[in-house]
Design a protein around this motif. Structure first.
Motif, PDB file in Angstrom:
ATOM      1  N   PHE A  54      -3.611   7.541  -2.619  1.00 25.46           N
ATOM      2  CA  PHE A  54      -4.141   5.933  -1.533  1.00 25.46           C
ATOM      3  C   PHE A  54      -3.015   6.913  -0.410  1.00 25.46           C
ATOM      4  O   PHE A  54      -2.063   6.416  -0.575  1.00 25.46           O
ATOM      5  N   PRO A  55      -3.674   7.732   0.428  1.00 31.38           N
ATOM      6  CA  PRO A  55      -2.532   8.056   1.387  1.00 31.38           C
ATOM      7  C   PRO A  55      -1.298   7.550   2.474  1.00 31.38           C
ATOM      8  O   PRO A  55      -0.592   7.879   3.369  1.00 31.38           O
ATOM      9  N   ASP A  56      -2.419   6.523   2.996  1.00 33.41           N
ATOM     10  CA  ASP A  56      -1.959   4.999   3.728  1.00 33.41           C
ATOM     11  C   ASP A  56      -1.259   3.783   2.880  1.00 33.41           C
ATOM     12  O   ASP A  56      -0.677   3.032   3.809  1.00 33.41           O
ATOM     13  N   TRP A  57      -0.553   3.892   2.116  1.00 35.90           N
ATOM     14  CA  TRP A  57      -0.076   3.147   1.241  1.00 35.90           C
ATOM     15  C   TRP A  57       1.032   3.435   0.996  1.00 35.90           C
ATOM     16  O   TRP A  57       0.490   3.883  -0.423  1.00 35.90           O
ATOM     17  N   ALA A  58       1.652   3.164   1.279  1.00 34.80           N
ATOM     18  CA  ALA A  58       3.022   3.799   1.467  1.00 34.80           C
ATOM     19  C   ALA A  58       3.883   2.372   0.099  1.00 34.80           C
ATOM     20  O   ALA A  58       4.432   3.085  -0.419  1.00 34.80           O
ATOM     21  N   ASP A  59       3.447   1.617   0.060  1.00 37.95           N
ATOM     22  CA  ASP A  59       4.594  -0.006  -0.549  1.00 37.95           C
ATOM     23  C   ASP A  59       4.249  -1.048   0.154  1.00 37.95           C
ATOM     24  O   ASP A  59       3.319  -1.270   0.911  1.00 37.95           O
ATOM     25  N   GLY A  60       4.473  -2.409  -0.940  1.00 38.45           N
ATOM     26  CA  GLY A  60       3.656  -3.727  -0.629  1.00 38.45           C
ATOM     27  C   GLY A  60       2.401  -3.223  -0.792  1.00 38.45           C
ATOM     28  O   GLY A  60       2.018  -2.653  -1.999  1.00 38.45           O
ATOM     29  N   ALA A  61       1.403  -4.106  -0.365  1.00 36.91           N
ATOM     30  CA  ALA A  61      -0.051  -4.724  -0.217  1.00 36.91           C
ATOM     31  C   ALA A  61      -0.627  -3.581   0.107  1.00 36.91           C
ATOM     32  O   ALA A  61       0.264  -3.135   1.717  1.00 36.91           O
ATOM     33  N   PRO A  62      -1.599  -3.042  -0.233  1.00 36.71           N
ATOM     34  CA  PRO A  62      -2.019  -2.334   0.115  1.00 36.71           C
ATOM     35  C   PRO A  62      -2.975  -2.317   1.566  1.00 36.71           C
ATOM     36  O   PRO A  62      -3.621  -3.507   1.600  1.00 36.71           O
ATOM     37  N   PRO A  63      -2.505  -1.915   3.098  1.00 38.89           N
ATOM     38  CA  PRO A  63      -3.476  -2.284   4.298  1.00 38.89           C
ATOM     39  C   PRO A  63      -4.696  -1.697   3.601  1.00 38.89           C
ATOM     40  O   PRO A  63      -5.282  -0.932   2.753  1.00 38.89           O
ATOM     41  N   THR A  64      -5.917  -2.495   4.781  1.00 36.82           N
ATOM     42  CA  THR A  64      -7.204  -2.720   4.675  1.00 36.82           C
ATOM     43  C   THR A  64      -7.818  -1.097   4.521  1.00 36.82           C
ATOM     44  O   THR A  64      -8.379  -0.343   4.176  1.00 36.82           O
ATOM     45  N   SER A  65      -6.811  -0.229   5.502  1.00 38.54           N
ATOM     46  CA  SER A  65      -7.768   0.975   5.365  1.00 38.54           C
ATOM     47  C   SER A  65      -7.538   2.005   4.660  1.00 38.54           C
ATOM     48  O   SER A  65      -8.119   2.748   4.319  1.00 38.54           O
ATOM     49  N   ALA A  66      -6.583   1.425   3.361  1.00 38.12           N
ATOM     50  CA  ALA A  66      -6.160   2.888   2.158  1.00 38.12           C
ATOM     51  C   ALA A  66      -7.693   2.695   1.194  1.00 38.12           C
ATOM     52  O   ALA A  66      -7.879   4.316   1.392  1.00 38.12           O
ATOM     53  N   PHE A  67      -8.432   2.037   1.019  1.00 39.31           N
ATOM     54  CA  PHE A  67      -9.874   1.826   0.490  1.00 39.31           C
ATOM     55  C   PHE A  67     -11.007   2.593   0.690  1.00 39.31           C
ATOM     56  O   PHE A  67     -11.570   3.058   0.491  1.00 39.31           O
ATOM     57  N   THR A  68     -10.610   3.274   2.051  1.00 36.85           N
ATOM     58  CA  THR A  68     -11.340   3.930   3.276  1.00 36.85           C
ATOM     59  C   THR A  68     -10.920   5.250   3.022  1.00 36.85           C
ATOM     60  O   THR A  68     -12.012   6.112   3.647  1.00 36.85           O
TER      61      THR A  68
END
Length: 336
Positions: A90-104
């Motif tokens: 997940f290039p957009d998921w740095a830490d904490g809860a995953p952002p909505t965009s992560a799964f796309t």
């Protein structure tokens, strides 16, 4: 020019074809140019190339990628030329809860992946690799390694004296065995193959169940724990094995639902779920921070991945055929 593999239309393993891309050139601000050395196969990758997960026509597959930094752009501080790096699922998921965009925006799925020779991308899309690891070893971590790590140590509380049940001998399961043993846990391993069970025992599995001989393997796991049940099940089967996993788990235990190999949907014994106060938690890989924690853990314990097979990039289709034949143990690596 840069060599790559693309998915054809309709998407099937047989549709995979070699293509050439324009060289991506020099990295811009905050970017790195990586000469990719390896990728590794996961069920997710197979689902994409087989058309089970829809992807854009011509997509470059493979979520996992590792290689050598050839150049860095302005402002890059994490890496220098010559460093070995490994990609994030997940290039957009740095830490904490995953952002909505992560799964796309999973490489090889929502965006182009790592079945290619060179990539230019933001430095945040990668992490360092464990000290002394090759690109082939590092490429096993992105999906399988981090999934196992999160199941045991982020969503779970595996510690010395815990009991963990793993299913089969694929990449996630073998990593879970290695991680659990390093943490001082007891591991019960299941497989339909006595030969693979022997290999799992050699890696440290404490108890073995052949689920073809013991179709009610959940009850057998209970027996092996003196009726208490296991603390965590690393559940790769999905609907087809979830009931047995719940039977195997202790009251208040944790089923880490990470796969659907035995079915995408099916009935659930809700009464058993409630009676045992179980936590059945779905998970999909993890964040950049979790990947860095895993790498620190791997280094501290001297763990190395189990790689059973290597295929060249041009034979990616053959690698997937080997995977779906269940002929591997641990990870299958594609050398680029």
């Amino acid at each position: 020019m840069v060599k790559a593999i693309r998915i054809g239309a309709p998407a099937t393993v047989d549709s995979l074809a070699v293509d050439t891309l324009a060289d991506p050139g020099d990295p811009g601000p905050g970017e790195i140019r990586v000469k990719l050395g390896a990728s590794s196969l996961n069920f997710h990758d197979f689902a994409v190339v087989a058309g089970m997960i829809p992807a854009a026509a011509g997509r470059i597959p493979m979520s996992d990628g590792a290689g050598i930094v050839e150049a860095v752009g302005e402002g890059v501080t994490d890496y220098k030329a010559g460093d070995t790096v490994v990609s994030l699922f997940f290039p957009d998921w740095a830490d904490g809860a995953p952002p909505t965009s992560a799964f796309t925006r999973v490489p090889g799925d929502g965006i182009d992946g790592y079945a290619r020779e060179v990539v230019v991308a933001p430095q945040s899309w990668f992490t360092r690799v464990p000290q002394g690891w090759s690109s082939a070893e590092a490429a096993t971590l992105t999906c399988a390694g981090l999934t196992a790590w999160r199941a045991l140590f982020v969503d779970g509380t595996t510690q010395p004296g815990s009991t963990v049940l793993i299913q089969g001998s694929g990449g996630v399961s073998v990593f879970a065995l290695q991680f659990a043993k390093a943490a001082g846990a007891r591991v019960i391993a299941t497989s339909s193959s006595d030969a693979k069970l022997d290999k799992l025992k050699a890696l440290g599995a404490d108890a073995l169940i052949n689920y073809k001989e013991e179709p009610k393997w959940g009850a057998k796991a209970l027996e092996l724990t003196g009726g208490r049940g296991v603390d965590t099940v690393v559940e790769i089967g999905g609907a087809g094995t979830l009931d047995q996993s719940m039977v195997a788990t202790r009251v208040g235990g944790h089923v880490a639902l990470i796969g659907v190999l035995a079915g995408f949907a099916g009935p659930v014994q809700t009464a058993l779920l409630m009676a045992k106060n179980l936590r059945v938690q779905g998970l999909t890989v993890g964040s950049r921070a979790q990947q860095l924690d895993m790498i620190a853990g791997v280094e501290a314990n001297g763990i190395r991945p189990i790689i059973s097979d290597h295929f060249p990039l041009e034979r990616l289709g053959d690698a997937f055929r080997h995977q779906i034949a269940n002929a591997h143990f641990g990870k299958i690596v594609v050398d680029i």
